[in-house]
Design a protein around this motif. Structure first.
Motif, PDB file in Angstrom:
ATOM      1  N   ALA A 157       0.833  -1.205   0.000  1.00 22.03           N
ATOM      2  CA  ALA A 157       0.000   0.000   0.000  1.00 22.03           C
ATOM      3  C   ALA A 157       0.868   1.255   0.000  1.00 22.03           C
ATOM      4  CB  ALA A 157      -0.934  -0.013   1.215  1.00 22.03           C
ATOM      5  N   ILE A 158       1.885   1.268   0.824  1.00 20.20           N
ATOM      6  CA  ILE A 158       2.745   2.462   0.898  1.00 20.20           C
ATOM      7  C   ILE A 158       3.519   2.627  -0.404  1.00 20.20           C
ATOM      8  CG2 ILE A 158       4.722   3.484   2.091  1.00 20.20           C
ATOM      9  CD1 ILE A 158       3.659   2.140   4.668  1.00 20.20           C
ATOM     10  N   GLU A 159       3.993   1.525  -0.961  1.00 21.01           N
ATOM     11  CA  GLU A 159       4.714   1.577  -2.233  1.00 21.01           C
ATOM     12  C   GLU A 159       3.804   2.154  -3.327  1.00 21.01           C
ATOM     13  OE1 GLU A 159       5.351  -2.249  -4.107  1.00 21.01           O
ATOM     14  OE2 GLU A 159       7.378  -1.657  -4.699  1.00 21.01           O
ATOM     15  N   ARG A 160       2.576   1.678  -3.371  1.00 25.44           N
ATOM     16  CA  ARG A 160       1.635   2.157  -4.394  1.00 25.44           C
ATOM     17  C   ARG A 160       1.302   3.630  -4.191  1.00 25.44           C
ATOM     18  NH1 ARG A 160      -4.203  -0.041  -4.857  1.00 25.44           N
ATOM     19  NH2 ARG A 160      -4.613   2.063  -5.612  1.00 25.44           N
ATOM     20  N   TRP A 161       1.138   4.003  -2.955  1.00 21.95           N
ATOM     21  CA  TRP A 161       0.801   5.407  -2.657  1.00 21.95           C
ATOM     22  C   TRP A 161       1.919   6.334  -3.131  1.00 21.95           C
ATOM     23  CZ3 TRP A 161       2.881   8.436   1.682  1.00 21.95           C
ATOM     24  CH2 TRP A 161       2.249   9.666   1.853  1.00 21.95           C
ATOM     25  N   PHE A 162       3.149   5.941  -2.884  1.00 20.63           N
ATOM     26  CA  PHE A 162       4.274   6.748  -3.367  1.00 20.63           C
ATOM     27  C   PHE A 162       4.262   6.811  -4.888  1.00 20.63           C
ATOM     28  CE2 PHE A 162       6.288   6.786   0.790  1.00 20.63           C
ATOM     29  CZ  PHE A 162       7.041   7.946   0.750  1.00 20.63           C
ATOM     30  N   ALA A 163       4.003   5.673  -5.527  1.00 19.82           N
ATOM     31  CA  ALA A 163       4.083   5.633  -6.982  1.00 19.82           C
ATOM     32  C   ALA A 163       2.956   6.435  -7.634  1.00 19.82           C
ATOM     33  CB  ALA A 163       4.042   4.182  -7.452  1.00 19.82           C
ATOM     34  N   GLU A 164       1.773   6.375  -7.037  1.00 18.92           N
ATOM     35  CA  GLU A 164       0.599   6.953  -7.695  1.00 18.92           C
ATOM     36  C   GLU A 164       0.323   8.387  -7.282  1.00 18.92           C
ATOM     37  OE1 GLU A 164      -2.655   4.312  -7.049  1.00 18.92           O
ATOM     38  OE2 GLU A 164      -1.682   2.645  -8.121  1.00 18.92           O
ATOM     39  N   HIS A 165       0.967   8.828  -6.219  1.00 16.15           N
ATOM     40  CA  HIS A 165       0.645  10.167  -5.710  1.00 16.15           C
ATOM     41  C   HIS A 165       1.907  10.981  -5.494  1.00 16.15           C
ATOM     42  CE1 HIS A 165      -3.617   9.306  -5.300  1.00 16.15           C
ATOM     43  NE2 HIS A 165      -3.229   8.096  -4.947  1.00 16.15           N
ATOM     44  N   PRO A 166       2.541  11.360  -6.589  1.00 11.31           N
ATOM     45  CA  PRO A 166       3.759  12.164  -6.440  1.00 11.31           C
ATOM     46  C   PRO A 166       3.495  13.508  -5.744  1.00 11.31           C
ATOM     47  CG  PRO A 166       3.064  12.075  -8.745  1.00 11.31           C
ATOM     48  CD  PRO A 166       2.228  11.098  -7.990  1.00 11.31           C
ATOM     49  N   GLN A 167       2.238  13.954  -5.734  1.00 12.53           N
ATOM     50  CA  GLN A 167       1.920  15.216  -5.059  1.00 12.53           C
ATOM     51  C   GLN A 167       1.592  14.976  -3.591  1.00 12.53           C
ATOM     52  OE1 GLN A 167      -0.089  13.312  -6.472  1.00 12.53           O
ATOM     53  NE2 GLN A 167      -2.178  13.557  -5.789  1.00 12.53           N
ATOM     54  N   ARG A 168       1.999  13.783  -3.068  1.00 11.33           N
ATOM     55  CA  ARG A 168       1.569  13.366  -1.734  1.00 11.33           C
ATOM     56  C   ARG A 168       1.927  14.368  -0.636  1.00 11.33           C
ATOM     57  NH1 ARG A 168       5.500  10.663  -3.719  1.00 11.33           N
ATOM     58  NH2 ARG A 168       7.539  11.009  -2.782  1.00 11.33           N
ATOM     59  N   ALA A 169       3.016  15.143  -0.835  1.00 14.03           N
ATOM     60  CA  ALA A 169       3.383  16.077   0.227  1.00 14.03           C
ATOM     61  C   ALA A 169       2.231  17.027   0.512  1.00 14.03           C
ATOM     62  CB  ALA A 169       4.636  16.846  -0.163  1.00 14.03           C
ATOM     63  N   GLU A 170       1.572  17.452  -0.579  1.00 17.36           N
ATOM     64  CA  GLU A 170       0.428  18.347  -0.362  1.00 17.36           C
ATOM     65  C   GLU A 170      -0.759  17.581   0.223  1.00 17.36           C
ATOM     66  OE1 GLU A 170       1.538  19.150  -4.434  1.00 17.36           O
ATOM     67  OE2 GLU A 170       2.997  18.725  -2.880  1.00 17.36           O
ATOM     68  N   ASP A 171      -0.970  16.351  -0.313  1.00 18.72           N
ATOM     69  CA  ASP A 171      -2.039  15.514   0.237  1.00 18.72           C
ATOM     70  C   ASP A 171      -1.862  15.330   1.734  1.00 18.72           C
ATOM     71  OD1 ASP A 171      -3.168  15.051  -2.137  1.00 18.72           O
ATOM     72  OD2 ASP A 171      -2.464  12.991  -2.381  1.00 18.72           O
ATOM     73  N   ALA A 172      -0.595  15.080   2.053  1.00 20.98           N
ATOM     74  CA  ALA A 172      -0.346  14.629   3.413  1.00 20.98           C
ATOM     75  C   ALA A 172      -0.291  15.776   4.404  1.00 20.98           C
ATOM     76  CB  ALA A 172       0.973  13.851   3.452  1.00 20.98           C
ATOM     77  N   ASP A 173      -0.112  16.979   3.920  1.00 24.67           N
ATOM     78  CA  ASP A 173       0.106  18.062   4.860  1.00 24.67           C
ATOM     79  C   ASP A 173      -0.739  19.280   4.505  1.00 24.67           C
ATOM     80  OD1 ASP A 173       1.100  19.322   7.023  1.00 24.67           O
ATOM     81  OD2 ASP A 173       2.963  19.961   6.050  1.00 24.67           O
ATOM     82  N   PRO A 174      -2.041  19.152   4.638  1.00 22.48           N
ATOM     83  CA  PRO A 174      -2.872  20.309   4.360  1.00 22.48           C
ATOM     84  C   PRO A 174      -2.545  21.430   5.349  1.00 22.48           C
ATOM     85  CG  PRO A 174      -4.165  18.601   5.422  1.00 22.48           C
ATOM     86  CD  PRO A 174      -2.820  18.016   5.138  1.00 22.48           C
ATOM     87  N   SER A 175      -2.770  22.620   4.919  1.00 23.52           N
ATOM     88  CA  SER A 175      -2.472  23.752   5.795  1.00 23.52           C
ATOM     89  C   SER A 175      -3.418  23.747   6.985  1.00 23.52           C
ATOM     90  CB  SER A 175      -2.662  25.045   5.011  1.00 23.52           C
ATOM     91  OG  SER A 175      -4.029  25.168   4.663  1.00 23.52           O
ATOM     92  N   PRO A 176      -3.034  24.369   8.058  1.00 29.58           N
ATOM     93  CA  PRO A 176      -3.938  24.462   9.212  1.00 29.58           C
ATOM     94  C   PRO A 176      -5.289  25.048   8.825  1.00 29.58           C
ATOM     95  CG  PRO A 176      -1.734  25.189   9.821  1.00 29.58           C
ATOM     96  CD  PRO A 176      -1.719  24.944   8.342  1.00 29.58           C
ATOM     97  N   GLU A 177      -5.288  25.978   7.885  1.00 27.66           N
ATOM     98  CA  GLU A 177      -6.558  26.581   7.471  1.00 27.66           C
ATOM     99  C   GLU A 177      -7.465  25.524   6.845  1.00 27.66           C
ATOM    100  OE1 GLU A 177      -3.515  27.948   6.766  1.00 27.66           O
ATOM    101  OE2 GLU A 177      -3.777  29.333   8.451  1.00 27.66           O
ATOM    102  N   ALA A 178      -6.845  24.685   6.003  1.00 26.78           N
ATOM    103  CA  ALA A 178      -7.648  23.654   5.343  1.00 26.78           C
ATOM    104  C   ALA A 178      -8.230  22.678   6.358  1.00 26.78           C
ATOM    105  CB  ALA A 178      -6.789  22.915   4.319  1.00 26.78           C
ATOM    106  N   LEU A 179      -7.490  22.439   7.416  1.00 29.19           N
ATOM    107  CA  LEU A 179      -7.968  21.473   8.404  1.00 29.19           C
ATOM    108  C   LEU A 179      -9.126  22.039   9.210  1.00 29.19           C
ATOM    109  CD1 LEU A 179      -4.582  20.030   9.574  1.00 29.19           C
ATOM    110  CD2 LEU A 179      -6.438  18.718   8.573  1.00 29.19           C
ATOM    111  N   ARG A 180      -9.190  23.327   9.344  1.00 28.82           N
ATOM    112  CA  ARG A 180     -10.330  23.912  10.047  1.00 28.82           C
ATOM    113  C   ARG A 180     -11.496  23.902   9.122  1.00 28.82           C
ATOM    114  NH1 ARG A 180      -6.578  28.178  11.313  1.00 28.82           N
ATOM    115  NH2 ARG A 180      -5.558  27.646  13.282  1.00 28.82           N
TER     116      ARG A 180
END
Lengths: 180, 813
Positions: A157-180
């Motif tokens: 799963a982790i291998e696939r996630w890395f391969a399929e989601h090169p933009q994962r840094a943004e996926d993984a770290d939404p801004s505090p504003e987005a989380l509210r």
């Protein structure tokens, strides 16, 4: 039996921290560890406790971008820091891509360790490196134990996630504003 | 999975999404992935109090005096219990799966005069926080008189051993049972060759990632004790608590929502469950206890430790004439609810045809944490012994170990077949799994190659382990004959709702085995309703029919039948009611997804929501039909089903140091008809991981001098991490079982069985020129090096069978 004080007498300290994008100020006993703080004071019970010794990794959360074992931190050590827990991952009703990949790959069974793997992978994804090999993933997640899956599908799963989601840094770290 | 071989005629069409045979996405996943599971420690009632338990630090000690006065004076401490109060208020903990012939031991929730293992509860305290409760433990003063202890299972049977329970027994032999048939001693005497060995199996523990936990609340006016507990068997916990606390079952509701792994450890009540209830009833406040990991290593159950003296007799061609096992199995300081593993006797011959054989079990008390059930329940233990001996036999007779196994396996055409202990193997093609494993691992090329070191200096060996796995129970009658406190059936309630869905209620709690998913698949498949609108409500005794629970790889083989019966009943009624609405014949209608429709006339249909609403309100139903749309079914399969397979390991060994690596591991397995291939593969992989842990790295060690657990922490007890496991190659066959609905076999435990034997056989193959014969688990570089260098201790003694005639296998396992 004592009835004078139901709460007992413990000195308290004040901690101000950001959890899943929200600033929190709380007074806590100095000996309260961070995992218990997240679970018992903030109600974020997705972070689990397995050994309170830093060995099993169940309590892994992301603090300032690093995967850490929250049973080895005191709550007061979170002061001034930013914490992310599993509760921050899903986007409204939708699982995020990492969670969705875990689901599709059957990377969880009882689910007790799952939040720890998700947060470990989330921190790994934020390091801005390329796709790790399966062996590298195995080493990276070796700090979290699982007694159900045999790990194979977690690695996949982790291998696939890395391969399929090169933009994962943004996926993984939404801004505090987005989380509210 | 890499390969699926289906020998029987099966439909070639792909299974319907969500139906039987499809890899439906799991019902359990969304909540668990969001951190929204509800494990017992996540339950936090208002004004909850917290319990902590003081435990005996000695392996065996008399409790002379307990002074709790300082603890009681601590601010925030509300209640303290000592042994005498528990004795007055409760009955001893019940044994759900007793050893036939064993006396009942007075196992109370707190130690009475004498504690028999390190970690046995002595005092419990409730305070306003866990911190304060644990502070209070520090203030309790207990005078102990340490007593002589015994740790080793064979030493415990010696005449001079200290006796743990002298008020009930005059030795540490809790009970001895013999099962067998034929005349194995005569076959031994006339055999061309007898191979024998003593096999020591290590003490390990299931180690679920969620420790045990309990939250108890008591409303005296309502006589309602609500107990959230991390258990595999909510209804059996309810029954046990009623007995221990002298309540009516109707006074108790047990809830196990999400369980963070069970593996057999979470079967039945433990002392802390009783203590939390007693405190809650005294205080009329919710009382919570969550086991910490240090407690878990000492106060939850351990498993497997045993010593097996095995013999196999054969003729000159390698045909097995007899097989026997006399073994001492450790049960620790008390008989826990599931106690001694019984399957070591049941499957003593594995997949091999043996007419003359017996197993004699000696259940032995030692001053260690009680033994309980653990995934595999006796089967990995004997598999290690008989499969090691099969290789020894092959070497002795200069036969190919694969051919020796194939020649002795029970043939497909001879099944069903009754083994010497009365177990009836239902069906299967054991040899095919063996041949597939041999081919996949490259046995033919390896067999005749000389055992010379590779370029890296290592020797390479291949080892096999063939096995059967008993899944489920033979019958309620069989269980009754052995005193078991539960049935062989499983029970479900199906209840339609006005949204057009079906709610399924089961007492099988969700612990990772994916029963919510599999149950919904069966209902969807049988009823024809969409998988998405079937919701499974698991683990609450207040809503589920009384059942047995999730263990012994039994859930699907029994529950599938109950689900099918209930879904069929609801489907028939649904069609009748829809026929009334559509003015059609029920026989012309079918259920498809969210509607009931005419098979031939398009557009003639009614939604399930409308049919169900009519039934629930009783409005608009045909004359003669009762209102309601609900069915409860109890189903007992006609017999236990036997899964089977063969594993093959390729291992490289450094002959200088004993270091080794499992470079390949092939598992060929048959679980009958597969309900969900993805879940089945997950079960196999997970069980293999536990099997590798027990085979290679896990061992709970006690210091013989102090009697204390040496490595009772996650830091010192090595379960496999993601970086530790060898690559696993899974192959699969699918022979439907004739004794279960849909032909399913259980699948939960098989992976725990073969790793130890396959790896040991591979090492012994690699080191054949060194004469290495491994006989103990775990297998470590040190144990291999000791064998190579002749430093291993070998014993010449063995356990003699008890005199007298062999008992018949009775009604069969």
């Amino acid at each position: 039996m004592s009835t004078a004080s139901e709460v007992g007498t413990e000195p308290l300290v004040t901690v101000t921290t950001t959890v899943n994008g929200q600033e929190v100020t709380a007074t806590v006993p100095p000996r309260l560890h961070a995992a218990d703080f997240l679970r018992q004071r903030l109600g974020l019970t997705g972070t689990h406790v397995g050994c309170e010794q830093g060995s099993c990794g169940m309590c892994t959360v992301v603090v300032d971008g690093e995967a850490v074992k929250s049973c080895l931190l005191l709550a007061c050590q979170l002061d001034g820091r930013s914490v992310r827990t599993v509760e921050s991952l899903a986007e409204d009703d939708r699982l995020n891509p990492l969670q969705q990949t875990f689901k599709e790959e059957h990377a969880l069974q009882c689910g007790f360790c799952t939040p720890a793997f998700l947060m470990t992978a989330t921190a790994l994804g934020q390091q801005g490196r390329g796709c790790p090999s399966r062996e590298e993933i195995r080493e990276e997640i070796a700090g979290v134990l699982c007694r159900c899956t045999g790990y194979e599908n977690v690695v996949t799963a982790i291998e696939r996630w890395f391969a399929e989601h090169p933009q994962r840094a943004e996926d993984a770290d939404p801004s505090p504003e987005a989380l509210r | 999975m890499t390969t699926v071989e289906k020998p029987l005629a099966v439909p070639t069409t792909a299974p319907r999404a969500g139906g039987i045979g499809s890899s439906a996405v799991r019902k359990e996943d969304d909540r668990l992935l969001r951190g929204d599971g509800r494990f017992t420690d996540d339950v936090e009632p208002a004004r909850a109090l917290y319990m902590a338990v003081l435990r005996c630090p000695y392996p065996h000690a008399r409790v002379l005096r307990v002074d709790t006065s300082a603890a009681e004076r601590l601010d925030g401490v509300l209640h303290v219990l000592v042994g005498a109060q528990v004795r007055a208020a409760t009955e001893p903990l019940p044994v759900l799966r007793p050893v036939p012939g064993a006396p009942r031991l007075p196992y109370f929730a707190l130690a009475q005069d004498v504690a028999t293992h390190e970690g046995q509860p002595v005092v419990s305290v409730v305070a306003t926080s866990r911190h304060l409760a644990e502070d209070a433990l520090e203030l309790i003063d207990v005078d102990y008189e340490p007593l002589p202890h015994v740790i080793d299972v064979l030493a415990a049977l010696e005449p001079d051993a200290p006796v743990l329970h002298p008020e009930v027994l005059d030795s540490n032999l809790l009970a001895a049972n013999s099962d067998g048939s034929g005349d194995p001693e005569a076959r031994m005497a006339e055999a061309h060759v007898v191979v024998e060995g003593r096999f020591r199996i290590n003490r390990v523990t299931a180690l679920p990632m969620e420790t045990r936990a309990v939250v108890a609340e008591w409303r005296p006016g309502a006589r309602e004790l609500t107990v959230h507990v991390s258990t595999q068997v909510p209804h059996l916990v309810r029954k046990s608590l009623a007995e221990v606390l002298r309540l009516q079952e109707s006074d108790i509701r047990v809830v196990a929502s999400d369980v963070g792994g069970g593996f057999g450890l979470k079967l039945g009540v433990f002392p802390e469950d009783v203590l939390a209830c007693l405190h809650a009833m005294a205080l009329r406040r919710a009382v919570k206890w969550t086991e910490d990991r240090a407690e878990h290593f000492r106060a939850s159950t351990h498993a497997r430790e045993s010593v097996h003296d095995y013999r196999i007799a054969a003729d000159a061609e390698g045909r097995i004439l007899a097989m026997t096992n006399v073994y001492a199995t450790d049960i620790g300081g008390w008989n826990s609810p599931f106690g001694s593993a019984q399957l070591s006797s049941v499957v003593l011959n594995g997949p091999y045809r043996v007419e003359d054989g017996y197993a004699e079990r000696r259940v032995t008390l030692t001053n260690k944490t009680p033994i309980g059930a653990y995934r595999g329940y006796g089967q990995p233990e004997v598999n290690f012994a008989y499969e090691r001996l099969m290789d020894t036999l092959a070497r002795r007779l200069h036969l190919d170990p694969v051919e020796l196994r194939a020649a002795n396996m029970v043939k497909q055409e001879d099944l069903p077949w009754r083994n010497p202990t009365g177990a009836v193997y239902d069906s299967g093609d054991y040899e095919r799994c063996l041949r597939m494993a041999a081919e996949a691992i490259g046995w033919d090329a390896h067999r005749d190659a000389p055992r010379v070191p590779r370029a890296d200096g290592r020797l390479v060996g291949i080892g096999f382990s063939s096995f059967v796995e008993r899944t489920g129970y033979a019958s309620a009658r069989f269980l009754a004959n052995r005193g078991s406190q539960f049935g062989a059936h499983e029970s479900v309630t199906l209840r339609a709702n006005r949204s057009g869905g079906i709610d399924v209620y089961t007492g099988v709690s969700s612990m990772g085995q994916s029963s919510e998913t599999a149950f919904a698949q069966v209902v969807s498949d049988v009823f024809g309703i969409a998988y998405d609108v079937v919701k499974v409500h698991a683990g609450d005794t207040a809503s589920s029919p009384l059942n047995t629970g999730g263990f012994a790889s039994r859930t699907m083989i029994a529950a599938a039948g109950a689900l099918k019966e209930a879904a069929d009943e609801l489907a028939r009624k649904t069609l009748r009611l829809a026929a009334g609405k559509l003015e059609a014949e029920a026989a012309d209608l079918e259920i498809a997804g969210s509607v009931v429709r005419h098979r031939d006339v398009s557009g003639v249909q009614v939604t399930l929501a409308e049919v169900f609403t009519g039934a629930i309100t009783g409005q608009g139903i045909p004359p003669g039909e009762d209102p309601g749309m609900e069915a409860t079914s109890h189903f007992e399969p006609s017999d236990a089903a036997y899964s089977f397979g063969t594993a093959a390991a390729l291992v490289s060994v450094d002959p200088g140091t004993g270091e080794f690596d499992v470079e390949r591991f092939v598992m060929v397995h048959d679980a009958g008809t597969v309900v969900n291939p993805t879940i089945v593969e997950g079960q196999i992989r997970g069980a293999l991981a536990q099997g590798f842990g027990a085979a290679l790295t896990e061992e709970l060690r006690y210091d013989p001098d102090t009697g204390q657990l040496v490595n009772g922490s996650m830091v010192d007890y090595f379960v496999p991490t993601a970086a530790d496991l060898p690559p696993l190659e899974l192959l699969h066959t699918e022979v439907a079982s004739p004794v279960t609905p849909f032909g399913v076999r259980g699948v939960g435990e098989a992976g725990t069985i073969p790793p130890g034997a396959a790896v040991a056989n591979a090492i012994c193959d690699a080191l054949a020129d060194h004469g290495v014969e491994l006989s103990s688990l775990p297998i470590t570089p040190e144990s291999v090096w000791r064998e190579i260098s002749g430093r291993a201790a070998h014993v010449d003694t063995h356990l003699n069978p008890s005199p007298g005639d062999l008992p018949d296998g009775g009604d069969g396992y």
